[in-house]
Each structure stands twice: as C-alpha cells, then as structure tokens.
Design a protein around this motif. Structure first.
Motif, PDB file in Angstrom:
ATOM      1  N   THR A   1       0.818  -1.209   0.000  1.00  0.00           N
ATOM      2  CA  THR A   1       0.000   0.000   0.000  1.00  0.00           C
ATOM      3  C   THR A   1       0.855   1.263   0.000  1.00  0.00           C
TER       4      THR A   1
ATOM      5  N   LYS B   1       0.330   4.087  -2.652  1.00  0.00           N
ATOM      6  CA  LYS B   1       0.005   5.423  -2.136  1.00  0.00           C
ATOM      7  C   LYS B   1       0.937   6.488  -2.708  1.00  0.00           C
TER       8      LYS B   1
ATOM      9  N   ARG C   1     -11.387  -2.957   2.677  1.00  0.00           N
ATOM     10  CA  ARG C   1     -11.523  -1.801   3.592  1.00  0.00           C
ATOM     11  C   ARG C   1     -10.154  -1.395   4.144  1.00  0.00           C
ATOM     12  N   LYS C   2      -9.352  -2.376   4.528  1.00  0.00           N
ATOM     13  CA  LYS C   2      -8.023  -2.088   5.070  1.00  0.00           C
ATOM     14  C   LYS C   2      -7.149  -1.396   4.022  1.00  0.00           C
TER      15      LYS C   2
ATOM     16  N   SER D   1      -8.163   0.304   1.418  1.00  0.00           N
ATOM     17  CA  SER D   1      -8.745   1.632   1.210  1.00  0.00           C
ATOM     18  C   SER D   1      -8.313   2.603   2.309  1.00  0.00           C
ATOM     19  N   ASP D   2      -8.362   2.157   3.540  1.00  0.00           N
ATOM     20  CA  ASP D   2      -7.933   3.000   4.666  1.00  0.00           C
ATOM     21  C   ASP D   2      -6.444   3.345   4.567  1.00  0.00           C
ATOM     22  N   LEU D   3      -5.621   2.356   4.225  1.00  0.00           N
ATOM     23  CA  LEU D   3      -4.179   2.595   4.129  1.00  0.00           C
ATOM     24  C   LEU D   3      -3.807   3.504   2.958  1.00  0.00           C
TER      25      LEU D   3
ATOM     26  N   TYR E   1      -5.607   6.052   2.339  1.00  0.00           N
ATOM     27  CA  TYR E   1      -6.233   7.301   2.788  1.00  0.00           C
ATOM     28  C   TYR E   1      -7.418   7.713   1.929  1.00  0.00           C
TER      29      TYR E   1
ATOM     30  N   ARG F   1     -11.486   8.080   1.361  1.00  0.00           N
ATOM     31  CA  ARG F   1     -12.646   8.328   2.213  1.00  0.00           C
ATOM     32  C   ARG F   1     -13.583   7.130   2.156  1.00  0.00           C
ATOM     33  N   HIS F   2     -14.369   6.960   3.196  1.00  0.00           N
ATOM     34  CA  HIS F   2     -15.330   5.858   3.239  1.00  0.00           C
ATOM     35  C   HIS F   2     -16.294   5.948   2.061  1.00  0.00           C
TER      36      HIS F   2
ATOM     37  N   PHE G   1     -14.734   4.376  -0.927  1.00  0.00           N
ATOM     38  CA  PHE G   1     -14.769   2.924  -0.741  1.00  0.00           C
ATOM     39  C   PHE G   1     -16.136   2.380  -1.160  1.00  0.00           C
TER      40      PHE G   1
END
Length: 149
Positions: A83, A87, A121-122, A124-126, A128, A130-131, A134
């Motif tokens: 990630t 990123k 989800r992980k 997507s979070d890593l 950065y 937004r929900h 996602f």
C-alpha cells in the motif's frame, strides 16, 4: 542474490526495494483473492485481466507479474509495503480504479466473503481514501454485476 544479502546487512527490507507500483497493485489484488483462504480460478483470471488493462501488459508480462506478486505476497508480513508503494505512486483516480479492481476480484466467484471485504476496507484506509470512495467503488462494481451490495 547479492543485493538481497546486502540489504539484510544494511537493515533494509529486500521486498520494499524490489517493489514497483505494478507489482504492489497486483499483490494487493491477489491478497483479496486469497483473503477467503483460497484463490479460485475465476479470481486468478480476474486479476490477470485487471492487471493487463491497468498496466497495458502482454499476456506473458501479466503472467510473470502474477507469479512474482504471488511470491512477494507470500513472503510479506503485511500489506503495508504494497500500500505504501501504491500510495506514493498513484493519483486518486488510479487508486479508485484499483479499489474497484479489488471489488471485482472479491465478487468474481459471486460470493463476497467477509474477509475479502475487510481486506478491501483495510487497503482503502491505508491509501487514505474516504469511506464514501470505498462505497462508491463497491457500488460501481455491484451495479455492473447486478449483485446485491
């Protein structure tokens, strides 16, 4: 081989040195495929088609990339190295395309395993994201497939 040995003595991770964005994104796609403890033939085919399209690769290049990504992901302790590369090297639009690709792989066998969703989800979070991004990626894929979200 020598570079791997040097990196061991210097304290750097050999995996981190060898990663490029194509390899990292392929490894993430494979991590989603393997999240339910098995990579189905359909999921592997989906990864193959996705990376060919995402990275404009020949059949042979795509096959080699998948083989290398399988090795890298099996040796990795976490998805953070993958990630981090994504990123740093992809723009927002490309990251969103990757997340859509992760959802496509997860839905390829017509079953969304909770472990696959958690992995997406992980990632997507890593990255950065937004929900809402996602969820939009998920809805884009489920809308195409006619699958329930």
């Amino acid at each position: 081989m020598i570079s791997r040995l040097k990196s061991l003595f210097s304290g750097q991770s050999p995996v981190a040195e060898e990663l490029n964005v194509e390899l990292a994104s392929t490894a993430l796609l494979l991590e989603v495929a393997r999240a339910d403890s098995q990579i189905s033939h359909e999921e592997k085919e989906a990864v193959w088609h996705l990376i060919k399209g995402l990275h404009q690769l020949s059949d042979r290049e795509a096959r080699e990339l998948i083989e290398e990504a399988l090795i890298q992901s099996e040796q990795a302790n976490s998805i953070h190295n993958f990630t981090n590369v994504v990123k740093k090297n992809l723009h927002l639009k490309q990251k969103l395309k990757l997340i859509e690709g992760l959802w496509r792989v997860a839905y390829e066998d017509n079953q969304l395993d909770p472990h696959e969703e958690a992995m997406i989800r992980k990632v997507s979070d890593l990255l950065y994201l937004r929900h809402s991004e996602f969820i939009q990626a998920k809805l884009a894929v489920t809308g195409e497939r006619g699958s329930p979200a």
